[in-house]
Design an enzyme around this catalytic site. Structure first.
Site, PDB file in Angstrom:
ATOM      1  N   PRO A   8       0.806  -1.217   0.000  1.00  0.00           N
ATOM      2  CA  PRO A   8       0.000   0.000   0.000  1.00  0.00           C
ATOM      3  C   PRO A   8       0.841   1.270   0.000  1.00  0.00           C
ATOM      4  CG  PRO A   8      -0.390  -1.321   2.002  1.00  0.00           C
ATOM      5  CD  PRO A   8       0.531  -2.096   1.141  1.00  0.00           C
ATOM      6  N   GLU A  65       0.980  -8.598   8.474  1.00  0.00           N
ATOM      7  CA  GLU A  65       1.117  -7.199   8.896  1.00  0.00           C
ATOM      8  C   GLU A  65       2.153  -6.448   8.085  1.00  0.00           C
ATOM      9  OE1 GLU A  65      -0.977  -5.945  11.092  1.00  0.00           O
ATOM     10  OE2 GLU A  65      -1.865  -7.945  11.168  1.00  0.00           O
ATOM     11  N   ARG A  67      -4.074  -7.465 -21.032  1.00  0.00           N
ATOM     12  CA  ARG A  67      -4.930  -7.007 -22.129  1.00  0.00           C
ATOM     13  C   ARG A  67      -4.214  -6.025 -23.066  1.00  0.00           C
ATOM     14  NH1 ARG A  67      -7.281  -2.067 -21.300  1.00  0.00           N
ATOM     15  NH2 ARG A  67      -9.170  -2.421 -22.514  1.00  0.00           N
ATOM     16  N   ASP A  77      -9.429   3.473 -24.639  1.00  0.00           N
ATOM     17  CA  ASP A  77      -9.685   3.375 -23.198  1.00  0.00           C
ATOM     18  C   ASP A  77      -9.684   4.740 -22.512  1.00  0.00           C
ATOM     19  OD1 ASP A  77      -9.715   0.643 -23.174  1.00  0.00           O
ATOM     20  OD2 ASP A  77      -7.641   0.427 -22.503  1.00  0.00           O
TER      21      ASP A  77
END
Ligand code: ADE
Length: 222
Positions: free
Chosen positions: A86, A113, A150, A164
């Site tokens: 993160p 963790e 993709r 896109d």
């Protein structure tokens, strides 16, 4: 392209890579995806891959040895090692494009963790898929593999991803419609039935801007 994913939960990937476009890309040998359980690399007599943090604190921390050994076995001069966390660099379409040109990706999924800080030295790039905390990097790695695969030439028609959202123009996709012409009283815009390509193009551009203003005004600021 070859993609090696390091995870403690290989079964999580079974469904995702055996359906739809990713499956077809694998079947057509446009991408090869291997999942490695780094627990298989631990030298701990009890098969442990984590331990308590030095200095105290809650939770368990992934130990460096199994992940180092696994990456060192897989790595070649063509590899790019990605660590999912993160606190990594925010994942965007532009990064998906640049990764789709790599020959070999090694993706490390963190869990529990956290991971021993020294694992970061293995990574060429640390990536976060968003400002929220997942239970581990598995789902994040699926997001990466899906969005990168993709874009590999031959996987889908190039025209499909040239149009896109998030490509170059920072506009969201224009709305699309198919049959029937009227559904629950909602009608397909007349201009799309007109056959006038110039007008249709203009309509789509305007709708893109309108939608972006409404849903993602931050994109227009760019
Ligand atoms: N692991 C846990 N949360 C994550 C996130 N948001 N992005 C990438 N890896 C993660």
């Amino acid at each position: 392209m070859k993609i090696d994913i390091l995870s403690l939960f290989p079964d999580m990937f079974k469904g995702v890579f055996s359906e739809s476009i990713i499956k077809r890309a694998i079947d057509n040998k446009l991408v090869e995806i291997n999942i490695h359980n780094f627990r298989d690399y631990t030298k701990d007599p009890h098969n442990k891959v984590d331990d308590t943090p030095y200095g105290g604190g809650c939770g368990m921390v992934l130990t460096p040895q199994p992940i180092f050994d696994c990456v060192e076995k897989l790595k070649t001069k063509d590899s790019k090692v990605i660590l999912l966390t993160p606190s990594g660099r925010p994942y965007k379409q532009k990064l998906a494009y640049s990764l789709s040109h790599e020959k070999h990706l090694i993706i490390i999924c963190g869990h529990y963790e956290g991971f021993d800080e020294r694992i970061r030295t293995l990574a060429d790039i640390e990536i976060s898929i968003g400002d929220y905390i997942l239970t581990g990097g598995e789902i994040a790695s699926m997001v990466l593999v899906d969005s990168i695969t993709r874009l590999i030439p031959g996987v889908i028609k190039e025209q499909s991803h040239l149009e896109d959202s998030f490509n170059n123009n920072f506009l969201l996709d224009y709305p699309t419609y198919t049959k029937p012409r009227v559904y629950k009283g909602m009608e397909v815009p007349e201009v799309l039935l007109s056959g006038d390509h110039k007008k249709i193009e203009e309509y789509r551009k305007n709708e893109s801007i309108k939608k972006t203003k409404e849903l993602r005004p931050d994109l227009l600021e760019k």
